[in-house]
Scaffold this active site. Structure first.
Site, PDB file in Angstrom:
ATOM      1  N   GLY A 219     -11.164  52.699   0.681  1.00  0.00           N
ATOM      2  CA  GLY A 219     -10.373  52.191   1.721  1.00  0.00           C
ATOM      3  C   GLY A 219      -9.102  51.282   0.969  1.00  0.00           C
ATOM      4  N   GLY A 256     -10.441  57.157  -2.787  1.00  0.00           N
ATOM      5  CA  GLY A 256      -9.678  58.518  -2.494  1.00  0.00           C
ATOM      6  C   GLY A 256      -8.300  58.189  -2.730  1.00  0.00           C
ATOM      7  N   ARG A 257      -7.541  57.564  -1.650  1.00  0.00           N
ATOM      8  CA  ARG A 257      -6.371  57.168  -1.916  1.00  0.00           C
ATOM      9  C   ARG A 257      -5.644  56.705  -2.938  1.00  0.00           C
ATOM     10  NH1 ARG A 257      -3.437  56.850   3.162  1.00  0.00           N
ATOM     11  NH2 ARG A 257      -5.377  56.653   4.093  1.00  0.00           N
ATOM     12  N   CYS A 321       8.944  73.366  14.770  1.00  0.00           N
ATOM     13  CA  CYS A 321       9.196  73.237  16.034  1.00  0.00           C
ATOM     14  C   CYS A 321       8.637  72.024  17.013  1.00  0.00           C
ATOM     15  CB  CYS A 321       9.227  74.513  17.008  1.00  0.00           C
ATOM     16  SG  CYS A 321      10.526  75.511  16.222  1.00  0.00           S
TER      17      CYS A 321
HETATM   18  C1  LIG Z   1     -12.291  58.811   3.568  1.00  0.00           C
HETATM   19  C2  LIG Z   1     -13.603  57.919   3.098  1.00  0.00           C
HETATM   20  C3  LIG Z   1     -13.208  57.449   1.969  1.00  0.00           C
HETATM   21  C4  LIG Z   1     -12.096  57.368   1.238  1.00  0.00           C
HETATM   22  O1  LIG Z   1     -10.996  56.641   1.829  1.00  0.00           O
HETATM   23  P1  LIG Z   1      -9.874  56.189   1.119  1.00  0.00           P
HETATM   24  O2  LIG Z   1      -8.928  55.236   2.072  1.00  0.00           O
HETATM   25  O3  LIG Z   1      -9.179  57.375   0.766  1.00  0.00           O
HETATM   26  O4  LIG Z   1     -10.338  55.289  -0.272  1.00  0.00           O
HETATM   27  C5  LIG Z   1     -14.694  56.864   1.428  1.00  0.00           C
HETATM   28  N1  LIG Z   1     -15.885  56.809   2.136  1.00  0.00           N
HETATM   29  C6  LIG Z   1     -15.830  57.434   3.342  1.00  0.00           C
HETATM   30  C7  LIG Z   1     -17.230  58.002   4.001  1.00  0.00           C
HETATM   31  C8  LIG Z   1     -14.735  58.470   3.607  1.00  0.00           C
HETATM   32  O5  LIG Z   1     -14.952  58.922   5.016  1.00  0.00           O
END
Ligand SMILES: *Cc1c(COP(=O)(O)O)cnc(C)c1O
Length: 396
Positions: A219, A256-257, A321
Site C-alpha cells: 500500500g 507492489g506499486r 470510443c
Molecule cells: C494489491 C495488494 C498488495 C499490494 O498493494 P500495493 O499498493 O501495490 O503495494 C499487497 N497485498 C495484497 C493482499 C494486495 O491485494
C-alpha cells in the site's frame, strides 16, 4: 520526472513501435534499495505484489534482489513458479479461492496462504496448510474508495471477532503461522498504518499467539504528481517501525506499486491535435485499454511530449470510443507534431497488468532498459492473437 535521456525514449519508440511499456531496471533497483534502507533496523522480508505487474522477466529481476512473490490468483502463483520462485518464496492471497485452488496449494506448500474468511477455513477442510489470517481492522486508509481494502464494508479479510472464532476452532491440519492485514493501496499518510498495526498488535498480545511472522501487506503510495506526494519514508521510519519492532517477530511486506510504479513509462505517439471551439485535444495511440487507471480511479499521471514548439492547454485522450478515455484534462503541454512521442509517467504498476482488448485493441509490448540496452520482455499482441480462442469452423 524521467531520468532517462530523451534519446532512449525516441529509440525505444522507433525500435518497438507504440504504444509501448518501457521499464527502467535501474529505477526498480533504486526502489528496492530505498525500501531496504528504510527497514534496515527491522527483521523483514519483502514479497512483490504480482498484480501490480506480473511480467516474468521483471519478477525474476526482483527475485535476484531477494524478493519473494505475493500471488492473488492461481495463475499468478503459476507465473511466479514459472519465473523461478520456489513455493516457500510465495505468499498466497485473494478472496473467493475455489476448492480447486486450495487443493493445488495444499500440494504445492507455499510459504503461507492468507485465509480471507471463516468460510474459507471450512473450504480447506482437512487439507494440510500453513496459514495466516487476513484481518480487516476497519481502518480508513484515506485513499481512493476503489483501492481501500481494510474498512468493514470492504469484502476483504475478517474482523477481530471472527478471527477469534477461527482461532478457537482451528483444526489440527492447519498451522497458524501469521497474521496478515493489507488496508489499501496508494496510501500516503502514516496514521492509517499506525491505527491498523496497533490494533493488530493488541490482538496478537491478547490472543497470546505463537506466530512465525506478521504480514503487514503493502500500500505504500508513490509520487504521481511529482510533488513529493508519495509516502514519507522518514515518517514511516519514525512512527511505524517502533510498532512493527514491538511484535518481536519478522515482519513481512507485500509491496507492489512502490517497487515498480515509477520505473514504467507508457510511450505513445500523437495521432491528431484537434481543436474545437471549447477545447483542445491531443489524441494519442495509447488508450484506457492500455492504462485504465485515469478512467477507473481518476488517477493522475504526469504526461509530457518530448518536443513541440509553443505551449497549449489540452486534454490528452486515447483512441477508444469512450468519453472517459482521457489520460489528463486541461494540462499544459508542448504543442506536438503528429507522430511526436509522448510519455505517460509512473505507469509501471497496475498498467499492463490491468490492460484489456477493449475496442479490439492489441495489448502493447513491454521492454526493459538495463542502462545499456533494451530487452523485449513481452511481444506486442497481433491480430491473430485477438481471434486465437475462436473456433473458425463453428462460425463459417
Ligand atoms: C494489491 C495488494 C498488495 C499490494 O498493494 P500495493 O499498493 O501495490 O503495494 C499487497 N497485498 C495484497 C493482499 C494486495 O491485494
Amino acid at each position: 520526472m524521467n531520468i532517462l535521456d530523451k534519446d532512449i525514449f525516441y529509440e525505444a519508440a522507433k525500435k518497438y513501435g507504440t504504444p509501448l511499456y518501457l521499464y527502467d531496471l535501474g529505477e526498480i533497483k533504486r526502489r528496492i534499495k530505498l525500501i531496504k534502507d528504510t527497514l534496515k533496523d527491522l527483521n523483514f522480508k519483502i514479497f512483490f505484489a504480482m498484480k501490480a505487474n506480473s511480467n516474468p522477466y521483471l519478477l525474476k529481476f526482483m527475485r535476484s534482489y531477494g524478493i519473494g512473490a505475493d500471488a492473488v490468483s492461481l495463475n499468478e502463483y503459476k507465473v511466479a513458479r514459472f519465473a523461478g520462485f520456489s513455493p516457500n518464496e510465495i505468499v498466497v492471497n485473494g478472496n473467493g479461492k475455489s476448492i480447486e485452488d486450495i487443493s493445488f496449494y495444499a500440494n504445492e506448500k507455499p510459504m503461507c496462504v492468507n485465509v480471507d474468511s471463516y468460510e474459507e477455513i471450512k473450504k480447506i477442510g482437512d487439507l494440510p496448510m500453513r496459514i495466516a489470517l487476513r484481518i480487516n481492522p476497519n481502518v480508513d486508509p484515506k485513499t481512493h474508495p476503489h483501492i481501500s481494502t481494510g474498512l468493514k464494508e470492504n469484502k476483504f479479510g475478517m474482523d477481530f471477532e471472527t478471527a477469534k472464532k477461527v482461532i478457537r476452532s482451528l483444526p489440527n491440519n492447519l498451522r497458524l503461522v501469521g497474521l496478515h492485514c493489507h488496508i489499501g493501496s496508494q496510501i500516503t499518510e502514516t496514521e492509517p498504518f499506525i491505527e491498523a498495526f496497533s490494533s493488530l498488535k493488541s490482538f496478537a498480545k491478547e490472543e497470546k499467539l505463537d506466530l512465525e511472522f506478521v504480514n503487514v501487506g503493502g500500500g505504500w503510495g508513490i509520487d504521481y504528481m511529482d510533488k513529493n506526494d508519495g509516502i514519507n519514508l522518514n515518517r514511516y521510519k519514525n512512527d511505524i517501525l517502533p510498532i512493527l519492532s514491538s511484535f518481536d517477530l519478522p515482519i513481512y511486506f507485500e509491496l507492489g506499486r512502490f517497487i515498480v510504479g515509477s520505473s514504467g513509462y507508457l510511450l505513445t505517439k500523437v495521432k491528431e491535435v484537434k481543436r474545437t471551439p471549447h477545447k483542445n485535444f491531443v489524441i494519442v495511440d495509447a488508450s484506457m485499454a492500455d492504462l485504465i487507471r485515469p478512467a477507473l480511479y481518476d488517477a493522475h499521471h504526469e504526461i509530457e511530449f518530448l518536443s513541440g514548439k509553443s505551449e497549449m492547454i489540452a486534454d490528452v485522450a486515447g483512441r477508444v470510443c469512450e468519453s472517459g478515455d482521457v489520460f489528463a484534462r486541461e494540462i499544459k503541454i508542448n504543442v506536438p507534431e503528429i507522430g511526436e512521442v509522448g510519455l505517460i509517467h509512473d505507469a509501471g504498476a497496475y498498467g499492463y497488468s490491468m490492460s484489456s482488448n477493449y475496442n479490439l485493441s492489441a495489448r502493447p509490448s513491454e521492454v526493459a532498459f538495463d542502462g545499456d540496452k533494451f530487452i523485449l520482455i513481452r511481444k506486442r499482441e497481433n491480430f491473430e492473437d485477438l481471434l486465437r480462442l475462436i473456433e473458425e469452423d463453428q462460425i463459417l
